[in-house]
Design an enzyme around this catalytic site. Structure first.
Site, mmCIF file in Angstrom:
data_model
loop_
_atom_site.group_PDB
_atom_site.id
_atom_site.type_symbol
_atom_site.label_atom_id
_atom_site.label_comp_id
_atom_site.label_asym_id
_atom_site.label_seq_id
_atom_site.Cartn_x
_atom_site.Cartn_y
_atom_site.Cartn_z
ATOM 1 N N ASP A 64 -10.158 2.357 2.482
ATOM 2 C CA ASP A 64 -10.256 1.569 3.723
ATOM 3 C C ASP A 64 -11.068 2.297 4.802
ATOM 4 O O ASP A 64 -11.901 1.690 5.479
ATOM 5 C CB ASP A 64 -8.855 1.260 4.283
ATOM 6 C CG ASP A 64 -8.193 0.088 3.570
ATOM 7 O OD1 ASP A 64 -8.914 -0.732 2.961
ATOM 8 O OD2 ASP A 64 -6.953 0.003 3.613
ATOM 9 N N ASN B 205 -0.744 2.010 21.020
ATOM 10 C CA ASN B 205 0.115 1.138 20.192
ATOM 11 C C ASN B 205 1.244 0.567 21.029
ATOM 12 O O ASN B 205 1.645 1.140 22.036
ATOM 13 C CB ASN B 205 0.700 1.946 19.022
ATOM 14 C CG ASN B 205 1.282 1.048 17.954
ATOM 15 O OD1 ASN B 205 0.682 0.022 17.604
ATOM 16 N ND2 ASN B 205 2.449 1.390 17.431
ATOM 17 N N LYS C 263 0.817 -1.227 0.000
ATOM 18 C CA LYS C 263 0.000 0.000 0.000
ATOM 19 C C LYS C 263 0.849 1.275 0.000
ATOM 20 O O LYS C 263 0.463 2.286 -0.573
ATOM 21 C CB LYS C 263 -0.954 0.004 1.190
ATOM 22 C CG LYS C 263 -2.075 -1.019 1.058
ATOM 23 C CD LYS C 263 -3.053 -0.916 2.189
ATOM 24 C CE LYS C 263 -4.069 -2.042 2.127
ATOM 25 N NZ LYS C 263 -5.046 -2.004 3.200
ATOM 26 N N MET D 46 -10.373 -5.552 12.760
ATOM 27 C CA MET D 46 -10.274 -5.429 11.287
ATOM 28 C C MET D 46 -9.981 -6.768 10.628
ATOM 29 O O MET D 46 -10.247 -6.954 9.444
ATOM 30 C CB MET D 46 -9.178 -4.425 10.924
ATOM 31 C CG MET D 46 -9.588 -2.993 11.151
ATOM 32 S SD MET D 46 -8.403 -1.932 10.309
ATOM 33 C CE MET D 46 -8.902 -0.356 10.961
ATOM 34 N N GLY E 101 -0.362 1.020 8.856
ATOM 35 C CA GLY E 101 -1.066 1.558 7.689
ATOM 36 C C GLY E 101 -2.573 1.538 7.832
ATOM 37 O O GLY E 101 -3.252 2.495 7.454
HETATM 38 P P1 NDP Z 1 1.070 -2.805 9.692
HETATM 39 O O1 NDP Z 1 2.148 -3.815 9.586
HETATM 40 O O2 NDP Z 1 1.210 -1.518 8.938
HETATM 41 O O3 NDP Z 1 0.875 -2.388 11.253
HETATM 42 C C1 NDP Z 1 0.848 -3.349 12.240
HETATM 43 C C2 NDP Z 1 0.391 -2.745 13.576
HETATM 44 O O4 NDP Z 1 0.117 -3.818 14.465
HETATM 45 C C3 NDP Z 1 1.426 -1.866 14.251
HETATM 46 O O5 NDP Z 1 0.754 -0.878 15.003
HETATM 47 C C4 NDP Z 1 2.143 -2.861 15.178
HETATM 48 O O6 NDP Z 1 2.726 -2.261 16.328
HETATM 49 C C5 NDP Z 1 0.977 -3.707 15.619
HETATM 50 N N1 NDP Z 1 1.336 -5.070 16.008
HETATM 51 C C6 NDP Z 1 1.884 -6.036 15.239
HETATM 52 N N2 NDP Z 1 2.004 -7.191 15.937
HETATM 53 C C7 NDP Z 1 1.529 -6.938 17.173
HETATM 54 C C8 NDP Z 1 1.394 -7.726 18.349
HETATM 55 N N3 NDP Z 1 1.762 -9.009 18.382
HETATM 56 N N4 NDP Z 1 0.852 -7.158 19.458
HETATM 57 C C9 NDP Z 1 0.447 -5.858 19.419
HETATM 58 N N5 NDP Z 1 0.565 -5.049 18.347
HETATM 59 C C10 NDP Z 1 1.101 -5.589 17.223
HETATM 60 O O7 NDP Z 1 -0.291 -3.581 9.311
HETATM 61 P P2 NDP Z 1 -1.637 -2.932 8.762
HETATM 62 O O8 NDP Z 1 -1.893 -1.698 9.553
HETATM 63 O O9 NDP Z 1 -1.602 -2.834 7.287
HETATM 64 O O10 NDP Z 1 -2.752 -4.072 9.074
HETATM 65 C C11 NDP Z 1 -3.211 -4.316 10.403
HETATM 66 C C12 NDP Z 1 -4.389 -5.287 10.372
HETATM 67 O O11 NDP Z 1 -5.530 -4.730 9.758
HETATM 68 C C13 NDP Z 1 -4.114 -6.596 9.632
HETATM 69 O O12 NDP Z 1 -4.624 -7.659 10.428
HETATM 70 C C14 NDP Z 1 -4.909 -6.468 8.358
HETATM 71 O O13 NDP Z 1 -5.304 -7.732 7.857
HETATM 72 C C15 NDP Z 1 -6.104 -5.667 8.845
HETATM 73 N N6 NDP Z 1 -6.791 -4.926 7.762
HETATM 74 C C16 NDP Z 1 -8.100 -5.243 7.458
HETATM 75 C C17 NDP Z 1 -8.789 -4.576 6.459
HETATM 76 C C18 NDP Z 1 -10.208 -4.950 6.136
HETATM 77 O O14 NDP Z 1 -10.709 -4.549 5.073
HETATM 78 N N7 NDP Z 1 -10.901 -5.651 6.995
HETATM 79 C C19 NDP Z 1 -8.155 -3.490 5.674
HETATM 80 C C20 NDP Z 1 -6.792 -3.197 6.103
HETATM 81 C C21 NDP Z 1 -6.155 -3.911 7.091
HETATM 82 P P3 NDP Z 1 4.211 -1.608 16.299
HETATM 83 O O15 NDP Z 1 4.030 -0.230 15.739
HETATM 84 O O16 NDP Z 1 4.628 -1.621 17.717
HETATM 85 O O17 NDP Z 1 5.058 -2.502 15.408
#
Ligand code: NDP
Length: 265
Positions: free
Chosen positions: A102, A151, A66, A212, A130
């Site tokens: 989104d 976060n 993205k 999500m 994202g």
């Molecule tokens: P990113 O990789 O950009 O961000 C991940 C986020 O999750 C960060 O804030 C990260 O924290 C946090 N994170 C990752 N692992 C853990 C953990 N084990 N415990 C706590 N926090 C954690 O991913 P996206 O933002 O692109 O996607 C996030 C989710 O949203 C996914 O599951 C995706 O499938 C879902 N999604 C669903 C959509 C829909 O249409 N339903 C559309 C878009 C996304 P840190 O900053 O500390 O690394």
């Protein structure tokens, strides 16, 4: 000639987007095809260029491309600009245009499908990646009384709070401990079957907990339910963001209710 669309991702085999858009096209009588394309991790831009050369009219973009799509677009819609990420590309004579549907998809699912209105509500957004960034502006447009971003890496939440202003605040998961009307899990924790360290005091019988992630019950939804909240996964958001992309490309709004129901069965 039949218009071609696609979704680019890596991995992509699991994507429900071809099924969703095929249903939208049938429903609205649009002459188009929609396929899933696995782009190499180091070859997203090349894959898009090849698709355009083969007659592609538009595309969706999913994990992990993205932000690359944002950079690839020659022009950006205001909402893609603010989201810093693109999930919808349109190809016309002026080049590649980037949009982000989104946030509109999440708000449509909450307000229309789940009848959860956001004005005057306290919202807790978990995550600062994202997906979280893409939904902040559309959530703020609904005029909640509070939007708190929590976060794992607190500095990333703080950066988003400063970027969007409008009273948005940031904290760690552990520091969020008062009840919220809506708690949205936009972390990737559910993908790993993990639960962020959340306080049970976030949830009451009036809370909607929204993940999500879709397609399975998650530790987050199970935890929230145990502590009295109503719950929803992100399947409706997936279908609504697709409907918004379909509208961007075709100028027609498909009916999402039947599609969500069909995918649930
Ligand atoms: P990113 O990789 O950009 O961000 C991940 C986020 O999750 C960060 O804030 C990260 O924290 C946090 N994170 C990752 N692992 C853990 C953990 N084990 N415990 C706590 N926090 C954690 O991913 P996206 O933002 O692109 O996607 C996030 C989710 O949203 C996914 O599951 C995706 O499938 C879902 N999604 C669903 C959509 C829909 O249409 N339903 C559309 C878009 C996304 P840190 O900053 O500390 O690394």
């Amino acid at each position: 000639m039949t218009d071609r669309y696609a979704v680019f991702g890596h991995p992509i085999a699991h994507s429900k987007s071809p099924q969703i858009h095929a249903t939208f096209a049938r429903q609205t009588g649009q002459d188009m095809t929609y396929e899933a394309i696995l782009a190499p991790l180091d070859g997203f831009a090349d894959s898009v260029v090849q698709f355009i050369a083969a007659g592609g009219r538009g595309a969706n973009v999913t994990v992990p491309f993205k932000e690359e799509a944002y950079k690839l677009a020659k022009r950006l819609s205001p909402r893609a600009q603010r989201a810093g990420a693109v999930n919808t590309l349109s190809f016309d004579d002026s080049g590649i245009v980037g949009d982000n549907t989104d946030g509109a998809g999440l708000v449509a699912d909450l307000t229309r499908n789940l009848n959860c209105h956001l004005d005057g509500k306290r919202i807790l957004l978990l995550g600062a990646g994202g997906a979280a960034r893409g939904v902040i502006e559309p959530l703020l447009e609904q005029q909640p009384t509070a939007l708190v971003i929590a976060n794992r890496t607190v500095s990333r939440a703080q950066e988003l709070a400063e970027l969007f202003g409008n009273g948005v605040t940031a904290c760690s998961f552990e520091a969020a401990d008062t009840p919220f009307d809506i708690v949205i899990n936009a972390t990737a924790a559910s993908l790993a079957g993990e639960l962020p360290p959340l306080s049970p005091t976030l949830f009451t019988a009036d809370t909607l907990a929204y993940d999500m992630m879709y397609g399975r019950d998650t530790p987050f939804l199970s935890f929230a339910r145990t502590h009295g909240a109503a719950t929803s996964d992100g399947l409706g958001m997936l279908v609504e963001q697709a409907a918004e992309a379909f509208f961007v490309w075709r100028g027609v709004r498909p009916d999402t209710t039947a599609v969500i129901a069909a995918l649930r069965t």
